[in-house]
Design a protein around this motif. Structure first.
Motif, mmCIF file in Angstrom:
data_model
loop_
_atom_site.group_PDB
_atom_site.id
_atom_site.type_symbol
_atom_site.label_atom_id
_atom_site.label_comp_id
_atom_site.label_asym_id
_atom_site.label_seq_id
_atom_site.Cartn_x
_atom_site.Cartn_y
_atom_site.Cartn_z
ATOM 1 N N LYS A 49 0.842 -1.195 0.000
ATOM 2 C CA LYS A 49 0.000 0.000 0.000
ATOM 3 C C LYS A 49 0.875 1.242 0.000
ATOM 4 O O LYS A 49 2.075 1.187 0.241
ATOM 5 C CB LYS A 49 -0.916 0.008 1.238
ATOM 6 C CG LYS A 49 -1.807 -1.180 1.364
ATOM 7 C CD LYS A 49 -2.915 -1.149 0.364
ATOM 8 C CE LYS A 49 -3.838 -2.338 0.581
ATOM 9 N NZ LYS A 49 -4.878 -2.410 -0.391
ATOM 10 N N SER A 50 0.264 2.397 -0.212
ATOM 11 C CA SER A 50 1.023 3.648 -0.235
ATOM 12 C C SER A 50 1.546 3.983 1.159
ATOM 13 O O SER A 50 1.020 3.501 2.166
ATOM 14 C CB SER A 50 0.141 4.785 -0.752
ATOM 15 O OG SER A 50 -0.851 5.095 0.203
ATOM 16 N N VAL A 51 2.567 4.827 1.194
ATOM 17 C CA VAL A 51 3.166 5.224 2.470
ATOM 18 C C VAL A 51 2.133 5.928 3.345
ATOM 19 O O VAL A 51 2.067 5.709 4.548
ATOM 20 C CB VAL A 51 4.401 6.119 2.224
ATOM 21 C CG1 VAL A 51 4.933 6.673 3.530
ATOM 22 C CG2 VAL A 51 5.483 5.340 1.503
ATOM 23 N N GLY A 52 1.299 6.754 2.737
ATOM 24 C CA GLY A 52 0.259 7.447 3.495
ATOM 25 C C GLY A 52 -0.712 6.483 4.149
ATOM 26 O O GLY A 52 -1.107 6.667 5.300
ATOM 27 N N GLY A 58 -1.095 2.627 10.840
ATOM 28 C CA GLY A 58 -0.275 2.566 12.045
ATOM 29 C C GLY A 58 -0.637 3.637 13.047
ATOM 30 O O GLY A 58 -0.707 3.387 14.253
ATOM 31 N N GLY A 59 -0.884 4.846 12.560
ATOM 32 C CA GLY A 59 -1.221 5.956 13.456
ATOM 33 C C GLY A 59 -2.540 5.765 14.169
ATOM 34 O O GLY A 59 -2.644 5.992 15.379
ATOM 35 N N VAL A 60 -3.555 5.338 13.436
ATOM 36 C CA VAL A 60 -4.873 5.145 14.044
ATOM 37 C C VAL A 60 -4.839 3.997 15.056
ATOM 38 O O VAL A 60 -5.353 4.125 16.174
ATOM 39 C CB VAL A 60 -5.949 4.889 12.961
ATOM 40 C CG1 VAL A 60 -7.245 4.418 13.575
ATOM 41 C CG2 VAL A 60 -6.179 6.151 12.149
ATOM 42 N N SER A 61 -4.214 2.883 14.683
ATOM 43 C CA SER A 61 -4.154 1.775 15.634
ATOM 44 C C SER A 61 -3.285 2.133 16.837
ATOM 45 O O SER A 61 -3.591 1.755 17.967
ATOM 46 C CB SER A 61 -3.644 0.506 14.954
ATOM 47 O OG SER A 61 -2.361 0.715 14.409
ATOM 48 N N GLY A 62 -2.223 2.895 16.626
ATOM 49 C CA GLY A 62 -1.386 3.340 17.734
ATOM 50 C C GLY A 62 -2.120 4.301 18.649
ATOM 51 O O GLY A 62 -1.995 4.224 19.880
ATOM 52 N N TRP A 63 -2.903 5.207 18.058
ATOM 53 C CA TRP A 63 -3.655 6.153 18.881
ATOM 54 C C TRP A 63 -4.668 5.408 19.745
ATOM 55 O O TRP A 63 -4.808 5.700 20.937
ATOM 56 C CB TRP A 63 -4.378 7.177 18.009
ATOM 57 C CG TRP A 63 -5.170 8.132 18.834
ATOM 58 C CD1 TRP A 63 -4.733 9.248 19.471
ATOM 59 C CD2 TRP A 63 -6.563 8.020 19.158
ATOM 60 N NE1 TRP A 63 -5.756 9.836 20.159
ATOM 61 C CE2 TRP A 63 -6.896 9.110 19.990
ATOM 62 C CE3 TRP A 63 -7.555 7.114 18.822
ATOM 63 C CZ2 TRP A 63 -8.176 9.308 20.478
ATOM 64 C CZ3 TRP A 63 -8.830 7.308 19.315
ATOM 65 C CH2 TRP A 63 -9.128 8.405 20.139
ATOM 66 N N CYS A 64 -5.370 4.437 19.150
ATOM 67 C CA CYS A 64 -6.351 3.655 19.924
ATOM 68 C C CYS A 64 -5.673 2.920 21.073
ATOM 69 O O CYS A 64 -6.159 2.933 22.203
ATOM 70 C CB CYS A 64 -7.062 2.651 19.019
ATOM 71 S SG CYS A 64 -8.161 3.405 17.816
ATOM 72 N N ALA A 143 4.968 0.609 11.691
ATOM 73 C CA ALA A 143 5.464 0.614 13.068
ATOM 74 C C ALA A 143 5.769 2.036 13.525
ATOM 75 O O ALA A 143 5.484 2.411 14.664
ATOM 76 C CB ALA A 143 6.703 -0.270 13.194
ATOM 77 N N GLY A 144 6.338 2.833 12.639
ATOM 78 C CA GLY A 144 6.603 4.235 12.981
ATOM 79 C C GLY A 144 5.318 5.018 13.202
ATOM 80 O O GLY A 144 5.207 5.812 14.134
ATOM 81 N N GLY A 145 4.323 4.786 12.344
ATOM 82 C CA GLY A 145 3.025 5.436 12.522
ATOM 83 C C GLY A 145 2.365 4.997 13.806
ATOM 84 O O GLY A 145 1.747 5.800 14.516
ATOM 85 N N PHE A 146 2.496 3.713 14.136
ATOM 86 C CA PHE A 146 1.926 3.196 15.377
ATOM 87 C C PHE A 146 2.578 3.864 16.585
ATOM 88 O O PHE A 146 1.892 4.260 17.527
ATOM 89 C CB PHE A 146 2.103 1.675 15.461
ATOM 90 C CG PHE A 146 1.503 1.061 16.688
ATOM 91 C CD1 PHE A 146 0.175 0.691 16.711
ATOM 92 C CD2 PHE A 146 2.261 0.879 17.838
ATOM 93 C CE1 PHE A 146 -0.386 0.139 17.851
ATOM 94 C CE2 PHE A 146 1.720 0.320 18.978
ATOM 95 C CZ PHE A 146 0.382 -0.049 18.974
ATOM 96 N N ALA A 147 3.908 3.980 16.565
ATOM 97 C CA ALA A 147 4.613 4.600 17.689
ATOM 98 C C ALA A 147 4.164 6.045 17.886
ATOM 99 O O ALA A 147 3.897 6.479 19.009
ATOM 100 C CB ALA A 147 6.132 4.533 17.476
ATOM 101 N N GLY A 148 4.066 6.793 16.778
ATOM 102 C CA GLY A 148 3.595 8.172 16.878
ATOM 103 C C GLY A 148 2.161 8.257 17.368
ATOM 104 O O GLY A 148 1.833 9.069 18.242
ATOM 105 N N GLY A 149 1.297 7.406 16.828
ATOM 106 C CA GLY A 149 -0.102 7.383 17.270
ATOM 107 C C GLY A 149 -0.237 6.980 18.720
ATOM 108 O O GLY A 149 -1.083 7.504 19.445
ATOM 109 N N PHE A 150 0.601 6.048 19.154
ATOM 110 C CA PHE A 150 0.562 5.609 20.552
ATOM 111 C C PHE A 150 0.914 6.757 21.479
ATOM 112 O O PHE A 150 0.248 6.979 22.495
ATOM 113 C CB PHE A 150 1.543 4.447 20.741
ATOM 114 C CG PHE A 150 1.488 3.823 22.103
ATOM 115 C CD1 PHE A 150 0.512 2.896 22.405
ATOM 116 C CD2 PHE A 150 2.404 4.147 23.075
ATOM 117 C CE1 PHE A 150 0.446 2.305 23.662
ATOM 118 C CE2 PHE A 150 2.361 3.569 24.330
ATOM 119 C CZ PHE A 150 1.381 2.649 24.633
#
Length: 156
Positions: A49-52, A58-64, A143-150
């Motif tokens: 998938k695209s980087v976005g 990752g960001g949404v799952s990390g934020w949750c 993983a990076g998006g997850f870390a930021g979202g977390f």
């Protein structure tokens, strides 16, 4: 709505192989367990998938996860801290006498015992951690998006 004589006829047709319900899906749980829960949770090939999209997933799952962790963590910290505070007040007022050396000794003993029981009860934990590590290595952007979202979830 079925007619009075239709149930025996349906059973007879099913025995003869005339009528089959294809609406059911047979799941092989052993195969699902081998695949791993992380692969089932995300799209088949998230790295394609695209980087976005990867950052968004990752960001949404990390934020949750971060939001839930902060709420549950606050509740647990309040319960443990409140209990400790009440114990200290009772100790200071003379209601209870605490042998802290014995408490520390018992805590070490129980910590080892719980660790052994956890290894016996949950042998799949090491496998799950390995799957998570492999997933993160293969999907570094997610993983990076997850870390930021977390971190954002912890702050909110």
């Amino acid at each position: 709505m079925s007619l009075p004589g239709s149930l025996p006829k349906m059973a007879e047709r099913q025995q003869n192989g005339e009528e089959r319900d294809e609406g059911f899906e047979i799941l092989d749980l052993a195969e699902a367990r081998r695949r791993g829960w992380l692969k089932d949770m995300f799209p088949k090939d998230l790295s394609a998938k695209s980087v976005g999209t990867q950052i968004a997933v990752g960001g949404v799952s990390g934020w949750c996860a971060g939001y839930l962790f902060s709420k549950v963590g606050k509740l647990a910290a309040t319960a443990v801290g409140g209990g400790f505070l009440l114990l200290q007040i009772a100790n200071h007022a003379g209601y209870v006498k605490i042998n802290w050396k014995r408490v520390e000794k018992d805590m070490e003993k129980y910590k080892k015992e719980i660790g052994k029981q956890a290894e016996k009860a949950y042998p799949d934990v090491a496998q799950i951690l390995q799957q998570a590590k492999t997933f993160m290595q293969e999907n570094m952007v997610v993983a990076g998006g997850f870390a930021g979202g977390f971190l954002i979830g912890l702050a909110s």
